[in-house]
Design a protein around this motif. Structure first.
Motif, PDB file in Angstrom:
ATOM      1  N   ILE A 175       0.868  -1.173   0.000  1.00 55.92           N
ATOM      2  CA  ILE A 175       0.000   0.000   0.000  1.00 55.92           C
ATOM      3  C   ILE A 175       0.905   1.224   0.000  1.00 55.92           C
ATOM      4  O   ILE A 175       1.555   1.532   0.989  1.00 55.92           O
ATOM      5  N   HIS A 176       0.971   1.835  -1.161  1.00 58.88           N
ATOM      6  CA  HIS A 176       1.880   2.956  -1.360  1.00 58.88           C
ATOM      7  C   HIS A 176       1.432   4.158  -0.546  1.00 58.88           C
ATOM      8  O   HIS A 176       0.293   4.224  -0.089  1.00 58.88           O
ATOM      9  N   PRO A 177       2.328   5.106  -0.350  1.00 58.47           N
ATOM     10  CA  PRO A 177       1.998   6.221   0.545  1.00 58.47           C
ATOM     11  C   PRO A 177       0.624   6.820   0.269  1.00 58.47           C
ATOM     12  O   PRO A 177       0.291   7.136  -0.861  1.00 58.47           O
ATOM     13  N   TYR A 178      -0.139   6.877   1.323  1.00 60.09           N
ATOM     14  CA  TYR A 178      -1.424   7.559   1.262  1.00 60.09           C
ATOM     15  C   TYR A 178      -1.557   8.406   2.519  1.00 60.09           C
ATOM     16  O   TYR A 178      -0.910   8.140   3.530  1.00 60.09           O
ATOM     17  N   GLU A 179      -2.351   9.446   2.413  1.00 63.96           N
ATOM     18  CA  GLU A 179      -2.520  10.357   3.539  1.00 63.96           C
ATOM     19  C   GLU A 179      -3.744   9.949   4.335  1.00 63.96           C
ATOM     20  O   GLU A 179      -4.788   9.634   3.770  1.00 63.96           O
ATOM     21  N   THR A 180      -3.573   9.956   5.639  1.00 67.33           N
ATOM     22  CA  THR A 180      -4.656   9.593   6.539  1.00 67.33           C
ATOM     23  C   THR A 180      -4.445  10.329   7.862  1.00 67.33           C
ATOM     24  O   THR A 180      -3.498  11.089   8.020  1.00 67.33           O
ATOM     25  N   VAL A 181      -5.332  10.099   8.787  1.00 66.02           N
ATOM     26  CA  VAL A 181      -5.248  10.740  10.102  1.00 66.02           C
ATOM     27  C   VAL A 181      -5.132   9.648  11.157  1.00 66.02           C
ATOM     28  O   VAL A 181      -5.797   8.615  11.079  1.00 66.02           O
ATOM     29  N   ARG A 182      -4.272   9.879  12.143  1.00 59.97           N
ATOM     30  CA  ARG A 182      -4.130   8.961  13.261  1.00 59.97           C
ATOM     31  C   ARG A 182      -4.188   9.745  14.568  1.00 59.97           C
ATOM     32  O   ARG A 182      -4.085  10.965  14.578  1.00 59.97           O
ATOM     33  N   ARG A 183      -4.363   9.015  15.661  1.00 60.79           N
ATOM     34  CA  ARG A 183      -4.530   9.626  16.980  1.00 60.79           C
ATOM     35  C   ARG A 183      -3.327   9.317  17.859  1.00 60.79           C
ATOM     36  O   ARG A 183      -2.884   8.184  17.958  1.00 60.79           O
ATOM     37  N   SER A 239      -4.781  13.822  20.600  1.00 62.37           N
ATOM     38  CA  SER A 239      -4.689  14.760  19.472  1.00 62.37           C
ATOM     39  C   SER A 239      -4.549  13.982  18.165  1.00 62.37           C
ATOM     40  O   SER A 239      -4.050  12.861  18.135  1.00 62.37           O
ATOM     41  N   LEU A 240      -5.031  14.611  17.100  1.00 62.83           N
ATOM     42  CA  LEU A 240      -4.983  13.980  15.785  1.00 62.83           C
ATOM     43  C   LEU A 240      -3.826  14.542  14.987  1.00 62.83           C
ATOM     44  O   LEU A 240      -3.446  15.700  15.151  1.00 62.83           O
ATOM     45  N   LEU A 241      -3.244  13.706  14.130  1.00 64.88           N
ATOM     46  CA  LEU A 241      -2.182  14.188  13.265  1.00 64.88           C
ATOM     47  C   LEU A 241      -2.351  13.594  11.884  1.00 64.88           C
ATOM     48  O   LEU A 241      -2.842  12.476  11.717  1.00 64.88           O
ATOM     49  N   ILE A 268       5.246   2.329   7.726  1.00 63.12           N
ATOM     50  CA  ILE A 268       6.105   3.494   7.914  1.00 63.12           C
ATOM     51  C   ILE A 268       5.201   4.713   7.856  1.00 63.12           C
ATOM     52  O   ILE A 268       4.492   4.935   6.870  1.00 63.12           O
ATOM     53  N   ALA A 269       5.213   5.476   8.938  1.00 63.23           N
ATOM     54  CA  ALA A 269       4.357   6.656   9.045  1.00 63.23           C
ATOM     55  C   ALA A 269       5.221   7.902   9.197  1.00 63.23           C
ATOM     56  O   ALA A 269       6.170   7.907   9.977  1.00 63.23           O
ATOM     57  N   ARG A 270       4.860   8.929   8.448  1.00 64.82           N
ATOM     58  CA  ARG A 270       5.569  10.211   8.504  1.00 64.82           C
ATOM     59  C   ARG A 270       4.546  11.299   8.819  1.00 64.82           C
ATOM     60  O   ARG A 270       3.486  11.368   8.208  1.00 64.82           O
ATOM     61  N   ASN A 271       4.892  12.138   9.762  1.00 65.16           N
ATOM     62  CA  ASN A 271       4.026  13.241  10.153  1.00 65.16           C
ATOM     63  C   ASN A 271       4.013  14.296   9.052  1.00 65.16           C
ATOM     64  O   ASN A 271       5.052  14.839   8.697  1.00 65.16           O
TER      65      ASN A 271
END
Length: 172
Positions: free
Chosen positions: A84-92, A97-99, A121-124
């Motif tokens: 699953i190639h880089p996709y933008e999402t929101v995590r807690r 707080s959400l990022l 792999i997650a990047r802010n």
């Protein structure tokens, strides 16, 4: 000079471990049930949980309420061997707080080639998303200002092609 294959493998494993641990991005592994198996220091900084607090727990503890439905789809795609190639999402984060993050998820295979889990792999990207939002707001304010000026205003590109004009320029 001949290399000792065991020493080579041990050195390679230690080097890979050091790379993962020192990465600025969050690097997490989970099994095919979505249970967190490993958690690097980048994940600790990004999400606020220590490894001891999350290993053995479902990765959905990082999902904002109502978005847990993402996980079954991710697990199904991984089961098919899909990256699953880089996709933008929101995590807690731990503090609630959400990022905004960019997330890549790859299947992890055992020595026989069977898919046994996933690496994430997650990047802010919260700051980048905020900068884009501010830029859009600034552009909107400029457009509104130019539209409100009673004088004819237009812009052109380097070839002289009109790229913007306000209502007063149309009337002119």
């Amino acid at each position: 000079m001949r290399k000792d294959p065991v020493h080579s493998l041990a050195h390679e494993a230690a080097m890979l471990s050091a790379i993962v641990e020192s990465a600025a991005d969050a690097i997490i592994s989970k099994d095919l049930n979505g249970i967190i198996q490993t958690w690097n220091s980048g994940a600790e900084r990004l999400f606020g949980y220590s490894a001891g607090e999350v290993i053995g727990k479902p990765v959905t503890i990082l999902f904002p309420p109502g978005s847990e439905e993402e996980e079954p789809g991710i697990l199904a795609r991984l089961g098919l061997g899909e990256c699953i190639h880089p996709y933008e999402t929101v995590r807690r984060r731990k503090d609630g707080s959400l990022l905004d993050i960019s997330l890549t998820v790859s299947p992890v295979r055992d020595s026989a080639g069977r898919i046994v889990g996933a690496s994430k792999i997650a990047r802010n990207i919260t700051d980048r998303k905020e900068a884009v939002r501010q830029l859009r707001e600034s552009e909107q304010r400029l457009t509104e200002l130019l539209a409100a000026i009673p004088a004819a205003i237009y812009t052109t590109d380097a070839d002289g092609k009109i790229t913007y004009f306000n209502e007063a320029a149309v009337e002119f």
